[in-house]
Design a protein around this motif. Structure first.
Motif, PDB file in Angstrom:
ATOM      1  N   VAL A   9       0.831  -1.201   0.000  1.00  0.00           N
ATOM      2  CA  VAL A   9       0.000   0.000   0.000  1.00  0.00           C
ATOM      3  C   VAL A   9       0.868   1.253   0.000  1.00  0.00           C
ATOM      4  N   SER A  10       1.906   1.244   0.871  1.00  0.00           N
ATOM      5  CA  SER A  10       2.799   2.405   0.949  1.00  0.00           C
ATOM      6  C   SER A  10       3.508   2.627  -0.373  1.00  0.00           C
ATOM      7  N   LEU A  11       3.950   1.541  -0.987  1.00  0.00           N
ATOM      8  CA  LEU A  11       4.657   1.656  -2.255  1.00  0.00           C
ATOM      9  C   LEU A  11       3.731   2.191  -3.339  1.00  0.00           C
ATOM     10  N   THR A  12       2.474   1.748  -3.335  1.00  0.00           N
ATOM     11  CA  THR A  12       1.515   2.211  -4.338  1.00  0.00           C
ATOM     12  C   THR A  12       1.271   3.707  -4.203  1.00  0.00           C
ATOM     13  N   ILE A  13       1.124   4.171  -2.948  1.00  0.00           N
ATOM     14  CA  ILE A  13       0.889   5.597  -2.726  1.00  0.00           C
ATOM     15  C   ILE A  13       2.096   6.406  -3.173  1.00  0.00           C
ATOM     16  N   ALA A  14       3.318   5.907  -2.834  1.00  0.00           N
ATOM     17  CA  ALA A  14       4.532   6.629  -3.212  1.00  0.00           C
ATOM     18  C   ALA A  14       4.656   6.724  -4.723  1.00  0.00           C
ATOM     19  N   LEU A  15       4.374   5.626  -5.403  1.00  0.00           N
ATOM     20  CA  LEU A  15       4.497   5.635  -6.860  1.00  0.00           C
ATOM     21  C   LEU A  15       3.414   6.485  -7.512  1.00  0.00           C
ATOM     22  N   ALA A  16       2.232   6.544  -6.859  1.00  0.00           N
ATOM     23  CA  ALA A  16       1.147   7.344  -7.424  1.00  0.00           C
ATOM     24  C   ALA A  16       1.501   8.829  -7.419  1.00  0.00           C
ATOM     25  N   THR A  17       2.257   9.245  -6.425  1.00  0.00           N
ATOM     26  CA  THR A  17       2.641  10.655  -6.340  1.00  0.00           C
ATOM     27  C   THR A  17       3.967  10.946  -7.013  1.00  0.00           C
ATOM     28  N   PHE A  18       4.613   9.890  -7.513  1.00  0.00           N
ATOM     29  CA  PHE A  18       5.919  10.057  -8.153  1.00  0.00           C
ATOM     30  C   PHE A  18       5.723  10.467  -9.613  1.00  0.00           C
ATOM     31  N   PRO A  19       6.395  11.500 -10.084  1.00  0.00           N
ATOM     32  CA  PRO A  19       6.189  11.951 -11.460  1.00  0.00           C
ATOM     33  C   PRO A  19       6.633  10.915 -12.473  1.00  0.00           C
ATOM     34  N   SER A  20       5.845  10.790 -13.532  1.00  0.00           N
ATOM     35  CA  SER A  20       6.210   9.834 -14.587  1.00  0.00           C
ATOM     36  C   SER A  20       7.407  10.344 -15.360  1.00  0.00           C
ATOM     37  N   ARG A  21       8.048   9.419 -16.109  1.00  0.00           N
ATOM     38  CA  ARG A  21       9.204   9.793 -16.915  1.00  0.00           C
ATOM     39  C   ARG A  21       8.819  10.852 -17.941  1.00  0.00           C
ATOM     40  N   ASN A  22       7.601  10.716 -18.561  1.00  0.00           N
ATOM     41  CA  ASN A  22       7.194  11.683 -19.571  1.00  0.00           C
ATOM     42  C   ASN A  22       6.947  13.054 -18.952  1.00  0.00           C
ATOM     43  N   ALA A  23       6.336  13.044 -17.754  1.00  0.00           N
ATOM     44  CA  ALA A  23       6.073  14.334 -17.108  1.00  0.00           C
ATOM     45  C   ALA A  23       7.372  15.004 -16.704  1.00  0.00           C
ATOM     46  N   ALA A  24       8.321  14.165 -16.224  1.00  0.00           N
ATOM     47  CA  ALA A  24       9.587  14.741 -15.785  1.00  0.00           C
ATOM     48  C   ALA A  24      10.393  15.284 -16.938  1.00  0.00           C
ATOM     49  N   ALA A  25      10.119  14.748 -18.135  1.00  0.00           N
ATOM     50  CA  ALA A  25      10.887  15.198 -19.300  1.00  0.00           C
ATOM     51  C   ALA A  25      10.644  16.671 -19.582  1.00  0.00           C
ATOM     52  N   ASP A  26       9.451  17.188 -19.164  1.00  0.00           N
ATOM     53  CA  ASP A  26       9.154  18.594 -19.399  1.00  0.00           C
ATOM     54  C   ASP A  26       9.799  19.506 -18.351  1.00  0.00           C
ATOM     55  N   GLY A  27      10.254  18.897 -17.234  1.00  0.00           N
ATOM     56  CA  GLY A  27      10.846  19.696 -16.161  1.00  0.00           C
ATOM     57  C   GLY A  27      12.350  19.725 -16.296  1.00  0.00           C
ATOM     58  N   PRO A  28      13.019  20.127 -15.200  1.00  0.00           N
ATOM     59  CA  PRO A  28      14.477  20.186 -15.208  1.00  0.00           C
ATOM     60  C   PRO A  28      15.065  18.824 -15.539  1.00  0.00           C
ATOM     61  N   SER A  29      16.169  18.823 -16.236  1.00  0.00           N
ATOM     62  CA  SER A  29      16.825  17.577 -16.629  1.00  0.00           C
ATOM     63  C   SER A  29      17.231  16.788 -15.393  1.00  0.00           C
ATOM     64  N   GLY A  30      16.908  15.504 -15.383  1.00  0.00           N
ATOM     65  CA  GLY A  30      17.297  14.614 -14.300  1.00  0.00           C
ATOM     66  C   GLY A  30      16.424  14.691 -13.065  1.00  0.00           C
ATOM     67  N   GLN A  31      15.322  15.447 -13.116  1.00  0.00           N
ATOM     68  CA  GLN A  31      14.483  15.581 -11.926  1.00  0.00           C
ATOM     69  C   GLN A  31      13.875  14.247 -11.508  1.00  0.00           C
ATOM     70  N   ALA A  32      13.472  13.444 -12.506  1.00  0.00           N
ATOM     71  CA  ALA A  32      12.876  12.148 -12.182  1.00  0.00           C
ATOM     72  C   ALA A  32      13.868  11.255 -11.460  1.00  0.00           C
ATOM     73  N   ASP A  33      15.125  11.245 -11.916  1.00  0.00           N
ATOM     74  CA  ASP A  33      16.146  10.422 -11.259  1.00  0.00           C
ATOM     75  C   ASP A  33      16.406  10.912  -9.845  1.00  0.00           C
ATOM     76  N   ALA A  34      16.410  12.241  -9.662  1.00  0.00           N
ATOM     77  CA  ALA A  34      16.632  12.794  -8.327  1.00  0.00           C
ATOM     78  C   ALA A  34      15.498  12.412  -7.388  1.00  0.00           C
ATOM     79  N   ASP A  35      14.273  12.462  -7.885  1.00  0.00           N
ATOM     80  CA  ASP A  35      13.125  12.087  -7.062  1.00  0.00           C
ATOM     81  C   ASP A  35      13.179  10.604  -6.689  1.00  0.00           C
ATOM     82  N   LEU A  36      13.566   9.763  -7.663  1.00  0.00           N
ATOM     83  CA  LEU A  36      13.671   8.329  -7.394  1.00  0.00           C
ATOM     84  C   LEU A  36      14.760   8.047  -6.361  1.00  0.00           C
ATOM     85  N   LYS A  37      15.867   8.745  -6.502  1.00  0.00           N
ATOM     86  CA  LYS A  37      16.958   8.551  -5.544  1.00  0.00           C
ATOM     87  C   LYS A  37      16.502   8.916  -4.139  1.00  0.00           C
ATOM     88  N   GLN A  38      15.775  10.021  -4.004  1.00  0.00           N
ATOM     89  CA  GLN A  38      15.283  10.453  -2.700  1.00  0.00           C
ATOM     90  C   GLN A  38      14.302   9.445  -2.127  1.00  0.00           C
TER      91      GLN A  38
END
Length: 385
Positions: A9-38
């Motif tokens: 359940v916790s993992l599902t909630i975390a992933l639901a709020t985690f930006p998708s790769r396509n969404a992150a592509a419109d933001g700063p470069s590498g933001q998705a990787d930084a969020d995943l690392k955190q």
């Protein structure tokens, strides 16, 4: 199943709020990787904290209940007591894990020049691919007609046999106690054990792979040296003691329960509230969990063998604990608490005079006068057979 469900359940909630790769592509470069690392760091930190809390609860909080079930001591008599703790002695042997090491050749005995004034010898007992080595010194007046007691004197992790005699002891932690023993009419044997944290860490890793421990190997090396010393007609075979400082105190605590020839023991700068010392960080003392000394961790130690419980395997033999209030290895009120638990076994057997605490304001060192008095009493004046 419930824990797994909650994790999903916790993992599902975390992933639901985690930006998708396509969404992150419109933001700063590498933001998705930084969020995943955190996310990964927080998740792993949480799991690590769960593991440590669970193990701390088992090792510390649940210890009294576990030990109460493991020990079935009978205080009706000394004989009944010894019989009742024999299963625990076998369990302790399973913690120390001594190997079978048999003498494989003639012992070499050569004069030891650094201690020529004492007539000391360096002994080497071959044990196959290993050897047992140490210093053997006998008072000049000892003869076959007037044999003397023997004390096994064990150095600590940063030291070596000669330091027990005061050589190269810059901090004077040993106070030349081996020399004082010889001058007071005791023979001494001082085994050479492996020195330094780094060396012991490395060898202890190999020992674990072999289902052994380094203190177990060094126990048997000491026993083979003891065999040799007791063949000397100047030594009274029934009057053997042991006295060790620091890791030599560990050796005294670990070995005396498994070596019945040791009739009295002095533990300096080691006896502790073992559960706290190993597991609970505290500014008032050094906790082994917070150090690099992985050599100090042994399989199954805190299942049922805190220092007071290990001391109950030395009982009914005389035992002295030497502790300095300024010794950073321990917080002395906790040492007193553990000592009182150890003394209770002697008290219930009616032999409370056989266990002593020498608590002083000093640091990590031997207390020579009290140790000499104690060993003189129990190995010379009223020896325990």
């Amino acid at each position: 199943m419930l824990a797994r469900h909650l994790f999903l359940v916790s993992l599902t909630i975390a992933l639901a709020t985690f930006p998708s790769r396509n969404a992150a592509a419109d933001g700063p470069s590498g933001q998705a990787d930084a969020d995943l690392k955190q996310l990964e760091e927080k998740r792993t930190d949480a799991y690590g904290a769960q593991l440590e809390a669970w193990l701390r609860g088992y090792l510390v909080d649940q210890y009294p209940q576990r030990a109460a079930k493991a020990w079935k001591r009978d205080y009706a008599s000394i004989e009944a007591y010894l019989k009742s703790v024999e299963p625990n002695r076998a369990g302790w042997r399973g913690v120390v894990k001594p190997p079978e090491l048999v003498k494989s050749g003639k012992t070499q005995r050569v004069p030891h020049p650094p201690l020529a004034d004492l007539g000391a010898e360096w002994l080497t007992v071959p044990l196959g691919a290993l050897s047992a080595e140490g210093i053997f010194a006998v008072p000049k007046g000892a003869t076959a007609e007037t044999p003397v007691p023997l004390v096994i004197v064990q150095h600590g992790i940063g030291s070596f046999p000669e330091r027990n005699f005061g050589l190269m002891d810059d901090g004077d932690a040993y106070h030349s106690y081996a020399r004082r023993l010889v001058e007071s009419g005791f023979a001494v044997i001082t085994p050479m054990n492996l020195r330094s944290v780094e060396r012991r860490n490395r060898i202890e890793r190999l020992c674990r792979l072999a289902d052994l421990s380094l203190p177990g190997i060094e126990l048997v090396r000491m026993q083979r040296l003891l065999d040799e010393a007791l063949e000397d007609p100047r030594i009274d075979r029934g009057r053997v003691g042991m006295w060790g400082l620091s890791l030599g105190g560990l050796a005294t605590m670990f070995w005396t329960p498994l070596e019945p020839r040791i009739k009295a023991a002095v533990v300096a700068g080691w006896f502790n509230h073992r559960r706290n010392k190993m597991v609970i960080p505290d500014k008032r003392y050094s906790c082994f969990l917070e150090t690099k000394e992985e050599h100090a961790f042994f399989d199954g130690w805190l299942t049922a063998y805190s220092d007071s419980d290990a001391a109950s395997l030395i009982c009914p033999r005389p035992l002295m604990i030497q502790t300095g209030k300024k010794d950073g290895i321990a917080w002395w009120p906790m040492v007193l608490e553990e000592f009182e638990a150890a003394k209770e076994h002697y008290r219930r057997l009616g032999i409370a005079d056989r266990i002593e605490m020498d608590l002083r304001d000093g640091g990590h060192e031997t207390h020579v006068e009290s140790g000499l008095r104690f060993l003189t009493k129990w190995l010379k004046e009223t020896p325990v057979r």
